[in-house]
Design a protein around this motif. Structure first.
Motif, short mmCIF file in Angstrom:
data_model
loop_
_atom_site.label_atom_id
_atom_site.label_comp_id
_atom_site.label_asym_id
_atom_site.label_seq_id
_atom_site.Cartn_x
_atom_site.Cartn_y
_atom_site.Cartn_z
N ARG A 139 5.63 -2.21 15.53
CA ARG A 139 6.76 -1.90 14.39
C ARG A 139 5.96 -1.54 13.22
O ARG A 139 5.57 -2.19 12.16
CB ARG A 139 7.63 -3.18 14.23
N GLY B 207 6.86 0.05 10.38
CA GLY B 207 7.29 -0.47 9.06
C GLY B 207 6.67 -1.63 8.60
O GLY B 207 6.96 -1.94 7.44
N GLU B 208 6.55 -2.50 9.42
CA GLU B 208 5.70 -3.58 9.18
C GLU B 208 4.41 -3.97 9.23
O GLU B 208 3.58 -4.54 8.45
CB GLU B 208 6.43 -5.07 10.14
N LEU B 209 3.86 -2.97 10.11
CA LEU B 209 2.26 -3.14 10.47
C LEU B 209 1.46 -2.41 9.44
O LEU B 209 0.43 -2.81 8.87
CB LEU B 209 1.86 -2.40 11.83
N PRO C 242 2.33 -1.66 6.14
CA PRO C 242 2.29 -2.29 4.80
C PRO C 242 1.10 -3.44 4.85
O PRO C 242 0.52 -3.84 3.85
CB PRO C 242 3.55 -2.84 4.38
N THR C 243 1.49 -4.28 6.03
CA THR C 243 0.53 -5.57 6.04
C THR C 243 -0.90 -5.13 6.13
O THR C 243 -1.77 -5.79 5.56
CB THR C 243 0.96 -6.09 7.39
N GLN D 52 1.75 -10.25 2.80
CA GLN D 52 1.51 -10.44 3.95
C GLN D 52 0.20 -9.88 4.47
O GLN D 52 -0.15 -8.68 4.04
CB GLN D 52 2.61 -10.24 5.04
N GLN E 160 0.45 -12.62 9.29
CA GLN E 160 1.58 -12.37 10.29
C GLN E 160 1.22 -12.70 11.87
O GLN E 160 2.13 -12.80 12.58
CB GLN E 160 1.82 -11.02 10.25
N TYR F 76 -1.18 -7.02 15.65
CA TYR F 76 -1.89 -7.72 14.51
C TYR F 76 -3.20 -8.09 14.66
O TYR F 76 -4.20 -7.87 13.98
CB TYR F 76 -1.08 -8.84 13.91
#
Length: 507
Positions: A284, A286-288, A290-291, A446, A451, A467
């Motif tokens: 993903r 869009g989440e990976l 920024p994290t 995060q 995560q 992650y």
């Protein structure tokens, strides 16, 4: 920094005073605490010697024997630092779900932490004057007697420093042991705060954990003694004579291969398997992204803040040794042994009472990182400052340079490799920090570690795999930097002023 490091201690003492000494004693002297004490002490007593044997043995094989592929094996033995202990535990639990208890905890901790002994011992072994070994051999001593009688005593300081770091990590590790359901003081403290938020019981457990940390510091100090190993010059320019393994070549290669598979192969295969199982859906972006960026920023920021805070303490311990410098130095080790959540709760309490603007800010999180990981920066910085001859700085001043210019132009340049090593060590620690980040990170921030932990706790191992992959890829360059700078510092051959111990007080 020393006063800030006392915050967790003051937090524990304040809690005990608030509930009364009789209630505190009832929380400490109970069967559950005895069980946790047994588990934690056995974990340290078994794991630290295993890490010492593997670390010293690996360094000796790479630097003093005819081991085939010694350069490659040297890097392999350092690479487990790139894999956080809780990721290692996740991989092994995925492969063998029945893992639990003391034996599993020892296995995972040894595979994760033996490089903390290997790296400083290899650096010390590389700097050891081969003339000492040649002189011992000329007196008729065999390789075994030369190693135990001549080499090992010279490695004692580096070995004790690495062993101390391993012990402190064992006292504060949470994620690796929680995944295998092995109860230690740290896991019990987290359970108290997260399930019942029983601050009194958790604080009393933290007090016992601090006493264990103090016991480790006293043992390391007694074992270290007052020995000095400084010398003038870089020793014999000829390379050391390597011992021929002969018939031991194949068994040694197989043993190192087994160690590499256990420490690196199992996590790589298991994480790769979960990535294949999850397919493209687990990536993903869009989440990976920024994290990943937030983790990178916090790790770099935490590393810089910690190194800046550690430098004056390191300089004081090496250039002005004494009771005060030792006290300031040892104070910081107490905090590093505490679970991140204890320090985090102490910082939350203090910030809300005295500096409300700091609460839920990145600045408070960076302060927590600096307090937690200051010893990781102190050890390499003190070693680097000790290897920078003070006479060169004095000569620069004699030529007309002011003390500050002489320090920056001479000492600071010579300490650059040690500074890079310190930054790399703190970067690795911050990138994999879990408990303090969970509590102190600002809303919306995060990290890869938090995560990963959130998903793995929900048994979403496939979702956690990306992650874990990014966390390892982010840590790998810093691990290589740490390995390279450690080797460069050990082979630089900088002469050492004989008035300064080549081993700083902390290592």
């Amino acid at each position: 920094m020393a006063l800030l490091s006392l915050l967790p201690l003051l937090f524990v003492v304040g809690t005990a005073a608030g509930i009364g000494w009789s209630a505190s004693a009832a929380l400490i002297f109970r069967p559950r605490v005895g069980e946790l004490l047994t588990n934690t002490v056995l974990l340290v007593v078994i794991t630290v010697p295993l890490c010492a044997v593997i670390g010293v043995g690996g360094a000796w094989l790479v630097e003093r024997t005819s081991l085939s592929g010694a350069g490659a094996w040297g890097a392999v033995l350092a690479m487990p630092l790139a894999i956080p202990a809780f990721v290692n535990s996740y991989a092994w639990v995925s492969a063998i779900p029945s893992l639990a208890g003391l034996g599993s905890g020892v296995l995972l901790a040894t595979l994760s932490y033996f490089p903390l002994v290997y790296l400083p011992v290899r650096a010390a072994l590389n700097r050891l004057d081969p003339a000492l070994e040649q002189a011992a051999a000329s007196l008729g001593r065999g390789p075994v007697r030369v190693f135990f009688g001549t080499v090992l005593p010279q490695l004692r300081l580096a070995l004790l420093g690495g062993a101390l770091l391993v012990g402190l990590h064992l006292l504060s590790e949470y994620g690796a042991f929680a995944l295998i359901r092995f109860d230690t003081f740290t896991t019990a403290i987290m359970d108290q705060y997260r399930s019942t938020f029983n601050g009194s019981a958790g604080s009393m457990l933290s007090g016992v954990l601090m006493l264990l940390c103090l016991a480790l510091l006293v043992l390391e100090s007694r074992a270290r003694g007052r020995a000095r190993y400084a010398r003038i010059g870089s020793g014999t320019p000829a390379p050391p004579q390597r011992i021929r393994l002969r018939g031991w070549q194949v068994p040694t290669q197989l043993a190192l291969l087994a160690l590499g598979i256990a420490a690196l192969g199992v996590p790589a295969v298991v994480i790769g398997g979960w990535l294949v199982h999850g397919g493209a859906a687990v990536w993903r972006v869009g989440e990976l992204v920024p994290t990943l960026l937030q983790t990178l920023g916090l790790a770099l920021g935490g590393g810089v803040v910690t190194v800046i805070a550690a430098f004056p303490l390191s300089w004081l311990a090496v250039r002005r040794p004494g009771a005060l410098s030792r006290l300031l130095e040892r104070t910081n080790y107490i905090t590093s042994s505490m679970p991140g959540i204890v320090l985090a709760l102490a910082l939350v309490t203090v910030s809300l009472l005295f500096v409300p603007a700091l609460y839920q800010t990145t600045a408070l999180l960076l302060i927590a990182y600096a307090l937690l990981f200051l010893p990781r920066a102190l050890v390499p910085l003190q070693a680097g400052i000790a290897q920078a001859p003070q006479s060169l700085e004095e000569a620069a001043q004699a030529l007309g340079r002011r003390p500050l210019r002489a320090f920056i132009g001479v000492t600071l340049r010579l300490v650059a490799p040690a500074t890079a090593a310190a930054l790399a060590m703190v970067f690795l620690a911050v990138a994999g920090e879990l408990t303090a980040t969970l509590l102190l990170s600002p809303i919306g921030v995060q990290t890869l570690a938090t995560q990963f932990w959130s998903l793995s706790s929900e048994i979403d191992f496939a979702g956690a795999a990306p992650y874990a992959t990014l966390l390892i890829l982010l840590s790998a360059p810093m691990t290589y930097l740490l390995f390279r700078e450690s080797a460069r510092a050990s082979t630089a051959g900088a002469p050492v002023d004989e008035s300064i111990p080549s081993k700083p007080e902390s290592a």
